[in-house]
Design an enzyme around this catalytic site. Structure first.
Site, PDB file in Angstrom:
ATOM      1  N   LYS A 257       6.633   0.955   6.016  1.00  0.00           N
ATOM      2  CA  LYS A 257       7.765   0.634   5.138  1.00  0.00           C
ATOM      3  C   LYS A 257       9.050   0.511   5.980  1.00  0.00           C
TER       4      LYS A 257
ATOM      5  N   THR B 133      11.434   3.036   0.389  1.00  0.00           N
ATOM      6  CA  THR B 133      11.249   4.455   0.106  1.00  0.00           C
ATOM      7  C   THR B 133      12.175   5.321   0.963  1.00  0.00           C
ATOM      8  N   ASP B 134      12.447   6.516   0.465  1.00  0.00           N
ATOM      9  CA  ASP B 134      13.248   7.473   1.252  1.00  0.00           C
ATOM     10  C   ASP B 134      12.467   8.007   2.457  1.00  0.00           C
ATOM     11  N   GLU B 135      11.148   7.802   2.463  1.00  0.00           N
ATOM     12  CA  GLU B 135      10.334   8.356   3.563  1.00  0.00           C
ATOM     13  C   GLU B 135      10.645   7.717   4.910  1.00  0.00           C
TER      14      GLU B 135
ATOM     15  N   ILE C 186       1.373  14.337  -9.012  1.00  0.00           N
ATOM     16  CA  ILE C 186       1.543  14.788 -10.403  1.00  0.00           C
ATOM     17  C   ILE C 186       0.371  14.361 -11.284  1.00  0.00           C
ATOM     18  N   PRO C 187      -0.015  13.066 -11.305  1.00  0.00           N
ATOM     19  CA  PRO C 187      -1.163  12.713 -12.174  1.00  0.00           C
ATOM     20  C   PRO C 187      -2.467  13.352 -11.727  1.00  0.00           C
TER      21      PRO C 187
ATOM     22  N   ASN D 291       8.725   8.944  -7.458  1.00  0.00           N
ATOM     23  CA  ASN D 291       8.700   8.570  -8.881  1.00  0.00           C
ATOM     24  C   ASN D 291       7.598   9.298  -9.634  1.00  0.00           C
TER      25      ASN D 291
ATOM     26  N   GLN E 110      -2.823  16.381 -10.583  1.00  0.00           N
ATOM     27  CA  GLN E 110      -2.873  17.766 -11.099  1.00  0.00           C
ATOM     28  C   GLN E 110      -3.013  17.783 -12.628  1.00  0.00           C
TER      29      GLN E 110
ATOM     30  N   TYR F 209       2.061   5.069   6.602  1.00  0.00           N
ATOM     31  CA  TYR F 209       2.695   4.449   5.425  1.00  0.00           C
ATOM     32  C   TYR F 209       4.202   4.315   5.624  1.00  0.00           C
TER      33      TYR F 209
ATOM     34  N   ASN G 268       6.697  21.711  -4.327  1.00  0.00           N
ATOM     35  CA  ASN G 268       5.422  21.387  -4.983  1.00  0.00           C
ATOM     36  C   ASN G 268       4.875  22.554  -5.788  1.00  0.00           C
TER      37      ASN G 268
ATOM     38  N   LYS H 255      -2.149  10.308  -6.828  1.00  0.00           N
ATOM     39  CA  LYS H 255      -0.838  10.869  -6.506  1.00  0.00           C
ATOM     40  C   LYS H 255      -0.694  12.273  -7.094  1.00  0.00           C
TER      41      LYS H 255
ATOM     42  N   GLU I 216       0.894  -1.156   0.000  1.00  0.00           N
ATOM     43  CA  GLU I 216       0.000   0.000   0.000  1.00  0.00           C
ATOM     44  C   GLU I 216       0.926   1.197   0.000  1.00  0.00           C
TER      45      GLU I 216
HETATM   46  P1  NAD Z   1       1.306   1.208  -6.374  1.00  0.00           P
HETATM   47  O1  NAD Z   1       0.358   1.516  -5.269  1.00  0.00           O
HETATM   48  O2  NAD Z   1       1.129   1.855  -7.692  1.00  0.00           O
HETATM   49  O3  NAD Z   1       1.305  -0.373  -6.656  1.00  0.00           O
HETATM   50  C1  NAD Z   1       1.322  -1.318  -5.612  1.00  0.00           C
HETATM   51  C2  NAD Z   1       0.979  -2.678  -6.206  1.00  0.00           C
HETATM   52  O4  NAD Z   1       1.018  -3.635  -5.130  1.00  0.00           O
HETATM   53  C3  NAD Z   1      -0.419  -2.745  -6.821  1.00  0.00           C
HETATM   54  O5  NAD Z   1      -0.364  -3.402  -8.070  1.00  0.00           O
HETATM   55  C4  NAD Z   1      -1.206  -3.559  -5.801  1.00  0.00           C
HETATM   56  O6  NAD Z   1      -2.266  -4.314  -6.371  1.00  0.00           O
HETATM   57  C5  NAD Z   1      -0.138  -4.465  -5.231  1.00  0.00           C
HETATM   58  N1  NAD Z   1      -0.503  -4.944  -3.894  1.00  0.00           N
HETATM   59  C6  NAD Z   1      -0.939  -4.193  -2.844  1.00  0.00           C
HETATM   60  N2  NAD Z   1      -1.206  -4.995  -1.791  1.00  0.00           N
HETATM   61  C7  NAD Z   1      -0.894  -6.266  -2.182  1.00  0.00           C
HETATM   62  C8  NAD Z   1      -0.939  -7.524  -1.532  1.00  0.00           C
HETATM   63  N3  NAD Z   1      -1.347  -7.646  -0.253  1.00  0.00           N
HETATM   64  N4  NAD Z   1      -0.543  -8.614  -2.217  1.00  0.00           N
HETATM   65  C9  NAD Z   1      -0.129  -8.504  -3.509  1.00  0.00           C
HETATM   66  N5  NAD Z   1      -0.083  -7.342  -4.180  1.00  0.00           N
HETATM   67  C10 NAD Z   1      -0.456  -6.225  -3.521  1.00  0.00           C
HETATM   68  O7  NAD Z   1       2.749   1.470  -5.774  1.00  0.00           O
HETATM   69  P2  NAD Z   1       4.055   2.057  -6.481  1.00  0.00           P
HETATM   70  O8  NAD Z   1       4.017   3.520  -6.426  1.00  0.00           O
HETATM   71  O9  NAD Z   1       4.258   1.363  -7.768  1.00  0.00           O
HETATM   72  O10 NAD Z   1       5.153   1.567  -5.429  1.00  0.00           O
HETATM   73  C11 NAD Z   1       5.742   0.277  -5.551  1.00  0.00           C
HETATM   74  C12 NAD Z   1       6.774   0.094  -4.446  1.00  0.00           C
HETATM   75  O11 NAD Z   1       7.772   1.108  -4.548  1.00  0.00           O
HETATM   76  C13 NAD Z   1       6.190   0.210  -3.036  1.00  0.00           C
HETATM   77  O12 NAD Z   1       6.832  -0.741  -2.220  1.00  0.00           O
HETATM   78  C14 NAD Z   1       6.554   1.625  -2.604  1.00  0.00           C
HETATM   79  O13 NAD Z   1       6.687   1.707  -1.206  1.00  0.00           O
HETATM   80  C15 NAD Z   1       7.875   1.794  -3.309  1.00  0.00           C
HETATM   81  N6  NAD Z   1       8.247   3.188  -3.637  1.00  0.00           N
HETATM   82  C16 NAD Z   1       7.373   3.979  -4.327  1.00  0.00           C
HETATM   83  C17 NAD Z   1       7.755   5.275  -4.676  1.00  0.00           C
HETATM   84  C18 NAD Z   1       6.832   6.204  -5.450  1.00  0.00           C
HETATM   85  O14 NAD Z   1       7.171   7.353  -5.656  1.00  0.00           O
HETATM   86  N7  NAD Z   1       5.672   5.752  -5.908  1.00  0.00           N
HETATM   87  C19 NAD Z   1       9.030   5.738  -4.315  1.00  0.00           C
HETATM   88  C20 NAD Z   1       9.888   4.897  -3.601  1.00  0.00           C
HETATM   89  C21 NAD Z   1       9.489   3.616  -3.280  1.00  0.00           C
HETATM   90  O1  DAU Z   2       9.337   9.616  -1.401  1.00  0.00           O
HETATM   91  C1  DAU Z   2       8.844   8.433  -1.932  1.00  0.00           C
HETATM   92  C2  DAU Z   2       7.339   8.370  -1.750  1.00  0.00           C
HETATM   93  O2  DAU Z   2       6.770   9.262  -2.702  1.00  0.00           O
HETATM   94  C3  DAU Z   2       6.780   6.963  -1.936  1.00  0.00           C
HETATM   95  O3  DAU Z   2       7.260   6.145  -0.900  1.00  0.00           O
HETATM   96  C4  DAU Z   2       5.242   6.973  -1.911  1.00  0.00           C
HETATM   97  O4  DAU Z   2       4.749   5.681  -2.210  1.00  0.00           O
HETATM   98  C5  DAU Z   2       4.748   7.965  -2.944  1.00  0.00           C
HETATM   99  O5  DAU Z   2       3.336   8.049  -2.884  1.00  0.00           O
HETATM  100  C6  DAU Z   2       5.361   9.332  -2.708  1.00  0.00           C
HETATM  101  O6  DAU Z   2       4.896   9.884  -1.459  1.00  0.00           O
HETATM  102  P1  DAU Z   2       4.457  11.428  -1.330  1.00  0.00           P
HETATM  103  O7  DAU Z   2       3.544  11.540  -0.180  1.00  0.00           O
HETATM  104  O8  DAU Z   2       5.638  12.311  -1.390  1.00  0.00           O
HETATM  105  O9  DAU Z   2       3.674  11.567  -2.754  1.00  0.00           O
HETATM  106  P2  DAU Z   2       2.315  12.288  -3.163  1.00  0.00           P
HETATM  107  O10 DAU Z   2       2.226  12.154  -4.638  1.00  0.00           O
HETATM  108  O11 DAU Z   2       1.163  11.829  -2.352  1.00  0.00           O
HETATM  109  O12 DAU Z   2       2.583  13.816  -2.783  1.00  0.00           O
HETATM  110  C7  DAU Z   2       3.721  14.511  -3.260  1.00  0.00           C
HETATM  111  C8  DAU Z   2       3.721  15.902  -2.625  1.00  0.00           C
HETATM  112  O13 DAU Z   2       2.624  16.657  -3.120  1.00  0.00           O
HETATM  113  C9  DAU Z   2       3.547  15.881  -1.109  1.00  0.00           C
HETATM  114  O14 DAU Z   2       4.301  16.933  -0.548  1.00  0.00           O
HETATM  115  C10 DAU Z   2       2.051  16.145  -0.915  1.00  0.00           C
HETATM  116  C11 DAU Z   2       1.736  17.060  -2.058  1.00  0.00           C
HETATM  117  N1  DAU Z   2       0.364  16.988  -2.619  1.00  0.00           N
HETATM  118  C12 DAU Z   2      -0.172  15.770  -2.906  1.00  0.00           C
HETATM  119  C13 DAU Z   2      -1.422  15.678  -3.477  1.00  0.00           C
HETATM  120  C14 DAU Z   2      -2.039  14.315  -3.783  1.00  0.00           C
HETATM  121  C15 DAU Z   2      -0.332  18.159  -2.942  1.00  0.00           C
HETATM  122  O15 DAU Z   2       0.168  19.290  -2.692  1.00  0.00           O
HETATM  123  N2  DAU Z   2      -1.565  18.079  -3.521  1.00  0.00           N
HETATM  124  C16 DAU Z   2      -2.139  16.875  -3.801  1.00  0.00           C
HETATM  125  O16 DAU Z   2      -3.267  16.858  -4.353  1.00  0.00           O
END
Ligand code: NAD
Ligand code: DAU
Length: 332
Positions: free
Chosen positions: A152, A121-123, A189-190, A178, A192, A148, A247, A187, A81
């Site tokens: 992690k 994640t870096d978080e 970017i998408p 990412n 907005q 979250y 942001n 999330k 998640e």
């Molecule tokens: P995402 O939410 O887009 O995708 C997560 C996927 O995991 C989905 O396909 C979902 O169906 C699957 N999933 C969730 N619960 C599950 C379960 N119990 N069993 C099997 N599958 C399950 O996530 P993302 O943004 O692609 O992130 C992928 C990984 O990268 C995560 O571990 C996240 O913490 C890490 N990460 C994400 C970012 C980012 O910016 N999005 C940055 C750094 C690390």
């Molecule tokens: O740093 C890595 C993490 O980046 C990953 O581990 C997470 O899975 C990924 O979701 C992302 O976390 P953030 O919380 O940074 O991403 P998010 O896209 O939710 O938000 C990015 C920034 O934008 C954050 O400062 C919150 C802000 N934001 C977000 C939303 C959805 C807004 O200002 N407006 C918004 O509508």
């Protein structure tokens, strides 16, 4: 290595990684994915059927995970998640998937002596002040802020403990934010981009001064593959592309690229516990494993991402109203 099990391979980054592996190696891939709201079968379309298989299942169920791990040479673990805002609303699936799910995978790789790469994640490091000259490194103490990031962090600690106590052959990576195609529209970017397509003003949490360190998902994938192939077992590698932006800058750039005035956005309620700044120092990965990001120009990567969302409205449109309704309830 011949067969790779990729958990979460139908998500945003996991599916990108599967495409990357198919394009750059001879490996066969099994995706294990629960197909939650965040997953998309379409993201795996067009891959060769003799090299990619999708198994729908839950990583927290040992009877699903154990036999699959036994049949594969290595596991790359993306499933999670992943959205902070959802974790503030209901932490329970985050604890189950991110902690119990990772534990279940660790027990299976321990039992069958399989190589594991854990994607994190870096978080987990918490946040930095805006004017802090330091960035996160592999030695930064863990200090997560949200349910979250705490889940992690918990999963990372389990991996490290299984390496030390049981000799599990695992590596860990912690990546920054990412962007790219197939990211869920909840999330930043998408959300907005699709708001602007709909003629709705982008929504900026709080002041908008929060900084994220952006990397294209393709670069995250190439880094994970490099670590899987060449990383030292037991080590952690930070992945980042020197992409710090606040942001406000990102929203203004989206508006500019989409032909809107740069002040055409709303400030909305801030996120509880909102981390101020993330920043990655990725020298270890670059120097030790010779990795470098390909997407060095955020503006052109963002322009490509905008074009992708414009061209894939049929993919995101069915989820837009429900996603926005959840945000509207919170004044966001
Ligand atoms: P995402 O939410 O887009 O995708 C997560 C996927 O995991 C989905 O396909 C979902 O169906 C699957 N999933 C969730 N619960 C599950 C379960 N119990 N069993 C099997 N599958 C399950 O996530 P993302 O943004 O692609 O992130 C992928 C990984 O990268 C995560 O571990 C996240 O913490 C890490 N990460 C994400 C970012 C980012 O910016 N999005 C940055 C750094 C690390
Ligand atoms: O740093 C890595 C993490 O980046 C990953 O581990 C997470 O899975 C990924 O979701 C992302 O976390 P953030 O919380 O940074 O991403 P998010 O896209 O939710 O938000 C990015 C920034 O934008 C954050 O400062 C919150 C802000 N934001 C977000 C939303 C959805 C807004 O200002 N407006 C918004 O509508």
């Amino acid at each position: 290595m011949d067969r790779l099990l990729v958990t979460g391979g139908a998500g945003f980054i996991g599916s990108n990684f599967v495409h990357h592996v198919i394009a750059h190696t001879d490996l066969r891939v099994t995706v294990l994915d629960k197909l939650t709201y965040a997953a998309s079968r379409e993201a795996l379309a067009g891959l060769p059927e003799d090299r990619v298989e999708l198994v729908v299942g839950d990583i927290a169920e040992a009877e699903v995970v154990d036999p699959l791990v036994a049949e594969h040479d290595a596991v790359v673990h993306f499933a999670a998640e992943s959205h902070n805002d959802n974790s503030l609303h209901d932490p329970s699936p985050f604890i189950r998937t991110n902690i119990l799910g990772t534990y279940t995978i660790l027990e299976a790789v321990r039992r069958h002596d399989r190589r594991l790469h854990h994607v994190s994640t870096d978080e987990v490091y918490g946040d930095l002040e805006l004017d802090d000259p330091k960035r996160f490194t592999e030695d930064t103490p863990y200090n997560p802020s949200s349910p979250y990031s705490a889940s992690k962090a918990g999963s990372d600690h389990l991996v490290r403990a299984w390496v030390r106590s049981f000799g599990v052959r695992a590596t860990v990576s912690n990546c920054s934010n990412n962007y790219g195609p197939w990211q869920h529209i909840e999330k930043f970017i998408p959300r907005q981009i699709t708001n602007v397509i709909d003629g709705v003003r982008p929504k900026l949490y709080g002041s908008g001064e929060n900084v994220r360190d952006w990397i294209h998902a393709d670069d995250h994938s190439s880094a994970v593959l490099r670590i899987l192939e060449q990383g030292r077992v037991g080590e952690t590698y930070l992945i980042g592309a020197d992409g710090e932006k606040n942001n406000l800058e990102v929203v203004r750039l989206i508006l500019k690229l989409m032909g809107r005035p740069e002040d055409d956005f709303d400030h909305v309620n801030d996120r509880a516990g909102h981390d101020l700044r993330y920043a990655i120092e990725s020298g270890k990965l670059r120097q030790e494993l010779g990795w470098a990001p390909k997407f060095q120009d955020f503006e052109s990567g963002l322009a490509d991402t905008i074009a992708w969302y414009q061209e894939h409205e049929d993919w995101w449109r069915p989820h837009k109203d429900a996603t926005e309704a959840k945000y509207a309830e919170k004044g966001q």
